[in-house]
Design an enzyme around this catalytic site. Structure first.
Site, PDB file in Angstrom:
ATOM      1  CD  GLU A   1      -4.026  -7.973   1.153  1.00 25.16           C
ATOM      2  OE1 GLU A   1      -4.881  -7.345   1.806  1.00 25.16           O
ATOM      3  OE2 GLU A   1      -2.821  -7.685   1.182  1.00 25.16           O
TER       4      GLU A   1
ATOM      5  CD  GLU B   1      -2.746  -1.377   2.437  1.00 30.39           C
ATOM      6  OE1 GLU B   1      -2.610  -0.566   3.365  1.00 30.39           O
ATOM      7  OE2 GLU B   1      -3.615  -2.262   2.420  1.00 30.39           O
TER       8      GLU B   1
HETATM    9  C1  XIL Z   1      -5.689  -6.838   8.024  1.00 33.77           C
HETATM   10  C2  XIL Z   1      -5.717  -8.103   8.863  1.00 33.77           C
HETATM   11  O1  XIL Z   1      -6.610  -9.003   8.260  1.00 33.77           O
HETATM   12  C3  XIL Z   1      -6.102  -7.808  10.265  1.00 33.77           C
HETATM   13  O2  XIL Z   1      -6.000  -8.971  11.051  1.00 33.77           O
HETATM   14  C4  XIL Z   1      -5.187  -6.703  10.810  1.00 33.77           C
HETATM   15  O3  XIL Z   1      -5.530  -6.398  12.120  1.00 33.77           O
HETATM   16  C5  XIL Z   1      -5.295  -5.481   9.943  1.00 33.77           C
HETATM   17  O4  XIL Z   1      -4.953  -5.811   8.631  1.00 33.77           O
HETATM   18  N1  XIL Z   1      -4.558  -4.838   3.474  1.00 33.77           N
HETATM   19  C6  XIL Z   1      -3.545  -5.679   3.840  1.00 33.77           C
HETATM   20  C7  XIL Z   1      -3.743  -6.628   4.951  1.00 33.77           C
HETATM   21  O5  XIL Z   1      -2.503  -5.719   3.169  1.00 33.77           O
HETATM   22  O6  XIL Z   1      -2.534  -6.880   5.639  1.00 33.77           O
HETATM   23  C8  XIL Z   1      -4.812  -6.152   5.897  1.00 33.77           C
HETATM   24  O7  XIL Z   1      -5.058  -7.175   6.827  1.00 33.77           O
HETATM   25  C9  XIL Z   1      -6.063  -5.794   5.134  1.00 33.77           C
HETATM   26  C10 XIL Z   1      -5.790  -4.683   4.181  1.00 33.77           C
END
Ligand code: XIL
Length: 355
Positions: A266, A151
């Site tokens: 994701e 990100e």
């Molecule tokens: C999220 C996780 O699922 C949670 O457990 C954590 O507390 C916060 O982050 N983008 C990403 C992930 O790259 O690492 C994030 O995951 C969701 C958004």
């Protein structure tokens, strides 16, 4: 002999049967052409809920530790490295012939308190180098794909998206991205190194601006000879918006023409604003994912389709996107009782797609 799990997960009953019977190489190459499916692994149900492991074993060819490789989990203090979560998921992956993906080496979020004390460029560079060296070398040859920088682009304001503020940007400037990739490449030259980003897929100015900013960044990195090999599209799809199929396809085509791979890292569909009835909601969730994957496949075949979780029983969704009506979120391919939903059919369809 092919295991039941692999036969099931390949989704190709006939081909799997052929392979099991004859070990036929042509049949094997048919199944190999399947785009692998992956999911992130939450350590709590992984340890406490046997059904969760069965679901991962049944469906996944890849797994990603959900938060086990975050800085705050790995390094609660400056000198400590806590690899237990990553190691457990890796052992599971190896035992089940899956690949584990690395998420993530550099992110603005999930930073431990002590990193607030990083007060100079020299100190930032030193910590980045120590971190990447320790983590990448521990999993050298095992983690074959790293989400190196997560990100990096800020959410767009007034149609413009710049780099996202972080301790790294503050201390090192934009060059922190180059540094991270070069360090990771030095430690594991065979690893595939990705930039991972979200909010590039929907209709609207903010999404177009993010795509534009990401492309500009990618071109600059490549022009400087940075070892960047691919782009991760997170795919946290906002269910209430349409997918910008045209914009997304053109973006993916551009990434491909630069010689980079494309990964869906994701995927889940934010159903906060979607209608309550489950059948309606599940269809909209599946349709959005369909449009997203269709747009990507029009331009390139992704290296993986990975979702952020596997069952609605365990998802990060309520953290930021709880529904006002109090109903459970339904963002993932299996429901809370591990039954496949229409979203799974969509993912399975694209995983089997050969062209
Ligand atoms: C999220 C996780 O699922 C949670 O457990 C954590 O507390 C916060 O982050 N983008 C990403 C992930 O790259 O690492 C994030 O995951 C969701 C958004």
């Amino acid at each position: 002999m092919i295991s039941r799990r692999r036969a099931l997960a390949s989704g190709a009953g006939f081909t799997a049967a052929l392979m099991a019977a004859s070990g036929n190489a042509a049949a094997a190459s048919l199944t190999d052409r399947r785009v692998p499916y992956g999911a992130c692994v939450n350590i709590t149900p992984f340890q406490d809920d046997p059904e969760y492991r069965v679901a991962l074993e049944t469906y996944c060819q890849q797994v990603t530790p959900e938060y086990g490789l975050y800085w705050d989990y790995l390094r609660p203090t400056r000198d400590q490295f806590n690899f237990d979560y990553g190691d457990k998921v890796l052992a599971f992956a190896e035992a089940n012939e899956m690949l584990m993906r690395g998420h993530t080496l550099v992110w603005y979020a999930a930073m431990p308190e002590w990193t607030k004390q990083i007060g100079s460029a020299a100190e930032a560079e030193r910590e980045l180098a120590i971190h990447i060296d320790r983590v990448v070398s521990r999993y050298r040859g095992k983690i074959k794909t790293w989400h190196v920088v997560n990100e990096p682009i800020d959410d767009a304001k007034d149609g413009v998206a710049g780099l996202r503020p972080s301790v790294w940007l503050a201390q090192l400037g934009p060059t922190y991205i180059d540094m991270a990739f070069r360090l990771a490449h030095r430690v594991d030259p065979a690893a595939e190194l990705l930039l991972n980003e979200y909010d590039v897929e929907c209709v609207g100015e903010a999404f177009a601006a993010k795509r534009q900013a990401l492309l500009t960044l990618v071109r600059e990195l490549l022009a400087r000879g940075v070892p960047l090999h691919g782009i991760g599209l997170q795919g946290h799809i906002h269910g209430q918006y349409e997918i910008d199929e045209d914009g997304l396809s053109r973006f993916v085509a551009e990434i491909k023409s630069l010689g980079l791979s494309v990964h869906v890292t994701e995927l889940d569909v934010i159903d906060k604003e979607l209608p309550a009835p489950i059948t309606v909601r599940d269809i909209i969730v599946a349709a959005r994912a369909h449009d997203f994957l269709h747009a990507i496949f029009t331009a390139a075949r992704p290296a993986v389709i990975a979702t952020w979780g596997i069952t609605d029983r365990y998802t990060w969704m309520p953290m930021w996107n709880k529904r006002a009506d109090g109903l459970l979120n339904r963002p993932l391919p299996l429901d809370e009782f591990y039954r496949p939903k229409p979203l799974w059919s969509v993912i399975d369809y694209f995983c089997r797609k050969t062209a």
